[in-house]
Design a protein around this motif. Structure first.
Motif, PDB file in Angstrom:
ATOM      1  N   ALA A 146       0.840  -1.206   0.000  1.00 55.56           N
ATOM      2  CA  ALA A 146       0.000   0.000   0.000  1.00 55.56           C
ATOM      3  C   ALA A 146       0.873   1.254   0.000  1.00 55.56           C
ATOM      4  CB  ALA A 146      -0.923  -0.011   1.217  1.00 55.56           C
ATOM      5  N   GLU A 147       1.926   1.218   0.803  1.00 57.31           N
ATOM      6  CA  GLU A 147       2.841   2.369   0.853  1.00 57.31           C
ATOM      7  C   GLU A 147       3.530   2.569  -0.504  1.00 57.31           C
ATOM      8  OE1 GLU A 147       4.777   5.637   2.676  1.00 57.31           O
ATOM      9  OE2 GLU A 147       2.979   4.503   3.176  1.00 57.31           O
ATOM     10  N   THR A 164       2.328   1.765  -3.411  1.00 59.10           N
ATOM     11  CA  THR A 164       1.304   2.315  -4.323  1.00 59.10           C
ATOM     12  C   THR A 164       1.138   3.808  -4.082  1.00 59.10           C
ATOM     13  OG1 THR A 164       0.157   0.185  -4.320  1.00 59.10           O
ATOM     14  CG2 THR A 164      -1.108   2.104  -5.030  1.00 59.10           C
ATOM     15  N   ARG A 165       1.071   4.213  -2.802  1.00 58.17           N
ATOM     16  CA  ARG A 165       0.923   5.628  -2.457  1.00 58.17           C
ATOM     17  C   ARG A 165       2.123   6.432  -2.955  1.00 58.17           C
ATOM     18  NH1 ARG A 165       2.021   9.440   1.282  1.00 58.17           N
ATOM     19  NH2 ARG A 165       3.513   8.212   2.442  1.00 58.17           N
ATOM     20  N   LEU A 166       3.339   5.881  -2.729  1.00 55.06           N
ATOM     21  CA  LEU A 166       4.541   6.574  -3.186  1.00 55.06           C
ATOM     22  C   LEU A 166       4.586   6.663  -4.712  1.00 55.06           C
ATOM     23  CD1 LEU A 166       7.242   5.146  -0.737  1.00 55.06           C
ATOM     24  CD2 LEU A 166       6.316   7.466  -0.794  1.00 55.06           C
ATOM     25  N   MET A 188       2.048   6.888  -6.694  1.00 52.44           N
ATOM     26  CA  MET A 188       1.107   7.944  -7.089  1.00 52.44           C
ATOM     27  C   MET A 188       1.708   9.319  -6.833  1.00 52.44           C
ATOM     28  SD  MET A 188      -2.670   6.314  -6.128  1.00 52.44           S
ATOM     29  CE  MET A 188      -2.824   7.335  -4.760  1.00 52.44           C
ATOM     30  N   LEU A 189       2.418   9.490  -5.697  1.00 51.74           N
ATOM     31  CA  LEU A 189       3.065  10.770  -5.415  1.00 51.74           C
ATOM     32  C   LEU A 189       4.145  11.081  -6.447  1.00 51.74           C
ATOM     33  CD1 LEU A 189       3.464  10.692  -1.507  1.00 51.74           C
ATOM     34  CD2 LEU A 189       1.966  12.173  -2.860  1.00 51.74           C
TER      35      LEU A 189
END
Length: 124
Positions: free
Chosen positions: A98-99, A101-103, A105-106
């Motif tokens: 999840a982290e 994926t978030r990174l 996207m950032l």
């Protein structure tokens, strides 16, 4: 051997001494009873030794069984710990995914901003 000696001496006494005919039989019967009693005592002593050995073997076996049972419980605890660690590792993996994926996207947003700033079309 003592019983035989008693019977032999009783027989010698009865032949040298004129007595009734029941005396040798009674003496022989007493000697036989004494021999049987000694044999019974010997058997009882052997039985006590065997009983003691059996008790020792039983105690040893029970101790081994107890030790084995404790070892089995230790193994079960290890398996439980490993299962818990596996679940925790799975949760960690999911959190890391999840982290990531978030990174990602950032990073994508940053690249989009850089692209818009680089082309001169930025609003800020």
């Amino acid at each position: 051997a003592p019983a035989a000696a008693t019977a032999t001496s009783a027989a010698a006494t009865s032949t040298s001494t004129p007595t009734s005919s029941s005396a040798p039989n009674a003496t022989t019967e007493i000697a036989i009873r004494m021999a049987v009693e000694r044999e019974r005592e010997l058997c009882n002593a052997q039985l006590r030794v065997l009983q003691s050995e059996l008790d020792t073997a039983r105690t040893t076996t029970q101790a081994r069984i107890g030790s084995f049972a404790a070892e089995v419980e230790q193994q079960r605890a290890r398996v439980g710990t490993m299962a818990a660690e596996k679940v925790a590792a799975g949760a960690d993996r999911a959190a890391l995914s999840a982290e990531n994926t978030r990174l990602a996207m950032l990073v994508q947003r940053l690249q989009e901003r850089e692209a818009s700033v680089g082309s001169g079309g930025g609003s800020g």
